[in-house]
Design an enzyme around this catalytic site. Structure first.
Site, PDB file in Angstrom:
ATOM      1  N   LYS A  12      25.904  -3.877  -0.291  1.00  0.00           N
ATOM      2  CA  LYS A  12      27.372  -3.835  -0.315  1.00  0.00           C
ATOM      3  C   LYS A  12      27.924  -3.038   0.861  1.00  0.00           C
ATOM      4  O   LYS A  12      29.086  -2.676   0.888  1.00  0.00           O
ATOM      5  CB  LYS A  12      27.854  -3.197  -1.625  1.00  0.00           C
ATOM      6  CG  LYS A  12      27.347  -3.876  -2.875  1.00  0.00           C
ATOM      7  CD  LYS A  12      27.852  -3.114  -4.104  1.00  0.00           C
ATOM      8  CE  LYS A  12      27.211  -3.618  -5.373  1.00  0.00           C
ATOM      9  NZ  LYS A  12      27.506  -2.724  -6.503  1.00  0.00           N
ATOM     10  N   ARG A  69      11.511   4.089   3.145  1.00  0.00           N
ATOM     11  CA  ARG A  69      11.129   3.146   4.213  1.00  0.00           C
ATOM     12  C   ARG A  69      12.363   2.312   4.551  1.00  0.00           C
ATOM     13  O   ARG A  69      13.034   1.810   3.660  1.00  0.00           O
ATOM     14  CB  ARG A  69       9.995   2.235   3.746  1.00  0.00           C
ATOM     15  CG  ARG A  69       9.786   1.042   4.662  1.00  0.00           C
ATOM     16  CD  ARG A  69       8.563   0.237   4.306  1.00  0.00           C
ATOM     17  NE  ARG A  69       7.351   0.955   4.660  1.00  0.00           N
ATOM     18  CZ  ARG A  69       6.142   0.377   4.708  1.00  0.00           C
ATOM     19  NH1 ARG A  69       6.002  -0.894   4.424  1.00  0.00           N
ATOM     20  NH2 ARG A  69       5.085   1.085   5.030  1.00  0.00           N
ATOM     21  N   HIS A  90       5.439   6.041  11.425  1.00  0.00           N
ATOM     22  CA  HIS A  90       4.878   5.885  10.074  1.00  0.00           C
ATOM     23  C   HIS A  90       3.901   7.050   9.864  1.00  0.00           C
ATOM     24  O   HIS A  90       2.690   6.856   9.807  1.00  0.00           O
ATOM     25  CB  HIS A  90       4.176   4.526   9.984  1.00  0.00           C
ATOM     26  CG  HIS A  90       3.848   4.079   8.591  1.00  0.00           C
ATOM     27  ND1 HIS A  90       3.918   4.907   7.487  1.00  0.00           N
ATOM     28  CD2 HIS A  90       3.442   2.867   8.124  1.00  0.00           C
ATOM     29  CE1 HIS A  90       3.561   4.228   6.410  1.00  0.00           C
ATOM     30  NE2 HIS A  90       3.279   2.989   6.770  1.00  0.00           N
ATOM     31  N   ARG A 148       0.792  -1.222   0.000  1.00  0.00           N
ATOM     32  CA  ARG A 148       0.000   0.000   0.000  1.00  0.00           C
ATOM     33  C   ARG A 148       0.827   1.275   0.000  1.00  0.00           C
ATOM     34  O   ARG A 148       0.594   2.187  -0.793  1.00  0.00           O
ATOM     35  CB  ARG A 148      -0.932   0.061   1.222  1.00  0.00           C
ATOM     36  CG  ARG A 148      -2.213  -0.685   1.053  1.00  0.00           C
ATOM     37  CD  ARG A 148      -2.626  -1.262   2.369  1.00  0.00           C
ATOM     38  NE  ARG A 148      -1.693  -2.315   2.712  1.00  0.00           N
ATOM     39  CZ  ARG A 148      -1.838  -3.587   2.321  1.00  0.00           C
ATOM     40  NH1 ARG A 148      -2.889  -3.946   1.669  1.00  0.00           N
ATOM     41  NH2 ARG A 148      -0.929  -4.494   2.619  1.00  0.00           N
ATOM     42  N   THR A 149       1.788   1.351   0.924  1.00  0.00           N
ATOM     43  CA  THR A 149       2.499   2.623   1.065  1.00  0.00           C
ATOM     44  C   THR A 149       3.251   2.950  -0.229  1.00  0.00           C
ATOM     45  O   THR A 149       3.135   4.046  -0.778  1.00  0.00           O
ATOM     46  CB  THR A 149       3.457   2.576   2.272  1.00  0.00           C
ATOM     47  OG1 THR A 149       2.717   2.176   3.414  1.00  0.00           O
ATOM     48  CG2 THR A 149       4.071   3.949   2.527  1.00  0.00           C
TER      49      THR A 149
HETATM   50  C1  NCD Z   1       2.137  -1.196   8.103  1.00  0.00           C
HETATM   51  C2  NCD Z   1       3.621  -0.951   8.158  1.00  0.00           C
HETATM   52  O1  NCD Z   1       4.349  -1.262   7.238  1.00  0.00           O
HETATM   53  O2  NCD Z   1       4.029  -0.436   9.192  1.00  0.00           O
HETATM   54  N1  NCD Z   1       1.600  -1.324   6.825  1.00  0.00           N
HETATM   55  C3  NCD Z   1       1.351  -0.214   6.072  1.00  0.00           C
HETATM   56  O3  NCD Z   1       2.193   0.636   5.890  1.00  0.00           O
HETATM   57  N2  NCD Z   1       0.129  -0.087   5.570  1.00  0.00           N
HETATM   58  C4  NCD Z   1       1.706  -2.249   9.009  1.00  0.00           C
HETATM   59  C5  NCD Z   1       2.248  -3.627   8.869  1.00  0.00           C
HETATM   60  O4  NCD Z   1       3.150  -3.907   8.090  1.00  0.00           O
HETATM   61  O5  NCD Z   1       1.756  -4.487   9.598  1.00  0.00           O
END
Ligand code: NCD
Length: 299
Positions: A81, A102, A130, A51-52
């Site tokens: 590396k 991320r 997040h 999703r993100t």
């Molecule tokens: C979450 C995350 O990656 O922190 N998912 C997301 O971004 N929608 C939650 C998860 O991975 O459980």
């Protein structure tokens, strides 16, 4: 806003600006197809994501921007590396107008922002934060409820390692008379630092030991997946599962949220219930991220 590292950067006012813009974009997407014209954005994901990452990529493309992407940075970038986050950023800032990142390190976005000349957008930093998830979470609650003041939120699942819950707590502190009810297995309880944070910010916190302990009129049941990739050992499966029988004990106005992906914590028998908002949340993520990108890059 220059960087988005943490929810503590938001004010109620700039949240409203972002949400109003997201509303407009949702109603009239064709008006914004050139908003990021001539902008190139680097999307660096060192951890899995559906999703993100895809909603950010959809957001960039819907706004007419361009992007360069590493979707498996841990394996396919020079991190493999031994390159440091800082060095990777020093290179990417020469290519892109902003960097969405991320990473599994709690301090990854802060470390990146320290050296970057272009905005860093935190798309998930370890178990810590997040912030763009919290934006879409609040936006989704706002769609249902209007004002966030006085909201009652039940948080469930992995409250120890789940960054979405940590950021949600932080962003809720912007609102008045918030109540938070926590229900989790012993191994995944909320850590003291977050409980102290709520005490200091006038959020009324209650630890629950069963669904019965939660007020039946909570506005939101916010469940989360056990973050098994963030700890050693096996603490078993989720005990507190939201299914039709449980949901029917709550108010007809109680919405069910989850950042997704889900494992067993929400059963599919409620997916068609109008109170199930998790897929709506995921869709809202794109509109809110579009508004955020416009706010950072095209103001
Ligand atoms: C979450 C995350 O990656 O922190 N998912 C997301 O971004 N929608 C939650 C998860 O991975 O459980």
């Amino acid at each position: 806003m220059e960087n988005l590292i943490s929810c503590n950067q938001f004010t109620k006012e700039n949240l409203e600006e972002i949400f109003d813009l997201a509303d407009k974009m949702k109603l009239n997407p064709e008006k914004y197809t050139e908003t990021l014209k001539n902008k190139l954005i680097a999307v660096m994901f060192f951890e899995p994501s559906t999703r993100t990452r895809m909603s950010f990529e959809a957001a960039i493309q819907r706004l007419g921007g361009k992007m360069i992407v590493t979707e498996n940075g841990k394996e396919n970038s020079s991190a493999k590396k031994g390159e440091t986050i800082e060095d990777t950023i020093r290179v990417l800032e020469g290519y892109a107008d902003a960097i969405i990142m991320r990473h599994s390190r709690d301090d990854s976005s802060k470390a990146a922002a320290k050296v970057s000349k272009v905005p860093i957008i935190n798309a998930g930093s370890g178990k810590a934060e997040h912030p763009t998830q919290s934006l879409l979470d609040i936006y989704t609650i706002r769609e249902k409820r209007g004002n966030l003041d006085g909201v009652k939120v039940g948080i469930l699942g992995d409250l120890k390692y789940g960054r979405t819950v940590h950021s949600l707590i932080e962003i809720l502190s912007l609102y008045k008379n918030v109540e938070v009810y926590a229900l989790s297995k012993k191994e995944f309880e909320l850590q003291d630092e977050y409980i102290e944070f709520m005490n200091e910010h006038n959020i009324k916190f209650t630890k629950c030991t069963s669904f019965e302990d939660m007020p039946k009129d909570v506005d939101v049941l916010y469940h989360t997946r056990i973050q098994s990739e963030r700890f050693e050992g096996d603490f078993g499966k989720e005990e507190y599962i939201i299914n039709k029988e449980i949901l029917d004990k709550f108010s007809k106005d109680t919405i069910v949220m989850h950042p997704l992906p889900r494992n067993e914590e929400i059963s599919e028998d409620i997916d068609d219930d109008p109170r199930a908002k998790y897929f709506k949340q995921a869709e809202n993520g794109m509109w809110v991220r579009m508004a955020l990108l416009a706010d950072i890059l095209a103001k």
